[in-house]
Enzyme design. Structure first.
Site, PDB file in Angstrom:
ATOM      1  CG  ASP A 104     -14.505 -34.029 -16.767  1.00 38.30           C
ATOM      2  OD1 ASP A 104     -15.481 -34.784 -16.750  1.00 38.30           O
ATOM      3  OD2 ASP A 104     -13.801 -33.768 -15.773  1.00 38.30           O
TER       4      ASP A 104
HETATM    5  N1  URA Z   1     -12.116 -37.633 -13.302  1.00 38.03           N
HETATM    6  C1  URA Z   1     -12.463 -36.363 -13.623  1.00 38.03           C
HETATM    7  O1  URA Z   1     -12.657 -35.536 -12.744  1.00 38.03           O
HETATM    8  N2  URA Z   1     -12.573 -36.061 -14.913  1.00 38.03           N
HETATM    9  C2  URA Z   1     -12.342 -36.915 -15.906  1.00 38.03           C
HETATM   10  O2  URA Z   1     -12.445 -36.544 -17.078  1.00 38.03           O
HETATM   11  C3  URA Z   1     -11.993 -38.230 -15.565  1.00 38.03           C
HETATM   12  C4  URA Z   1     -11.880 -38.558 -14.260  1.00 38.03           C
END
Ligand code: URA
Length: 238
Positions: A104
């Site tokens: 993310d």
């Molecule tokens: N899990 C998440 O919630 N976000 C990420 O970026 C990777 C794994």
């Protein structure tokens, strides 16, 4: 697809202008046909290019990069809304690379980038269950019950998560620092898992991907994988 003159210039054949001249002079063939139009597009992975009758090796050198992603960068190659992408952190001459899975925008840490599509496919395939460890700061004092649930599997709307490994590093000032290892890559998985047990994530960092970690790579920086690491990755998804 890529403009022929841009491709020739990037392949080091000649400058962009000289490459245009080569095309206009009828010295460039694509799949056996002379191409003299400057707008022509080619697919470097498929099209056969000849210059003055000599074949051009269009195969890209494989590149494997380990990036320590900072916050605020999205894990796509290009963004239609003009946001910063992880590609902004990699010099252009490295060519076209793709992230192996996603982090993310607000997640930091280890992200692999490569132009090896086959390896990307295998590494992100659930069958290979590559382990990924995240260091997570969550709101609240995490309970044994929540840890048990995380370890056993959380029912999310897209299915039950596979068993995870959870290690509590510290509980302080009403927050908990927790390491969690998962073997899947569902969208926003770690955030959703902690949310589901009542401990919202405030900070999330991926600290390892299989046997790879962030040692020696500061945020925003990257390093090339060694051939030993590349071979190891390939062997682990055979
Ligand atoms: N899990 C998440 O919630 N976000 C990420 O970026 C990777 C794994």
């Amino acid at each position: 697809m890529e403009r022929l003159q841009k491709f020739l210039a990037a392949a080091g054949i000649a400058s962009r202008r000289k490459s245009e001249e080569l095309i206009q002079q009828g010295r460039v063939k694509v799949n056996g046909q002379v191409v003299t139009t400057l707008g022509a597009k080619i697919d470097p992975s498929r099209d056969r290019i000849h210059i003055d009758g000599k074949p051009l090796d269009t195969k890209e050198e494989p590149v494997y990069i380990l990036l320590n992603k900072p916050k605020g960068y999205i894990s796509t190659v290009r963004d239609t809304h003009g946001r910063k992408t992880v590609m902004d952190l990699i010099p252009k001459h490295m060519g076209r690379l793709y992230p192996v899975g996603r982090l993310d925008s607000q997640t930091t840490g280890l992200l692999l980038l490569t132009n090896d599509g086959e390896l990307t496919y295998k590494l992100t395939h659930p069958k290979h269950e590559f382990s990924k460890t995240y260091r997570t700061l969550v709101k609240g004092k995490i309970t044994h019950e929540a840890i048990n649930q995380l370890e056993q599997g959380i029912p999310l709307e897209d299915g039950l998560t596979a068993p995870a490994i959870v290690n509590v590093l510290e509980i302080k000032d009403g927050k908990s620092l927790v390491e969690i290892t998962i073997h899947e890559g569902k969208n926003r998985q770690v955030r959703r898992m902690f949310q589901a047990v009542g401990f919202p994530v405030q900070n999330l960092k991926r600290i390892s991907f299989g046997f790879l970690n962030l040692k020696g790579v500061s945020p925003g920086k990257f390093r090339m994988l060694t051939s030993y690491e590349i071979n190891n990755l390939k062997r682990s998804v055979l």
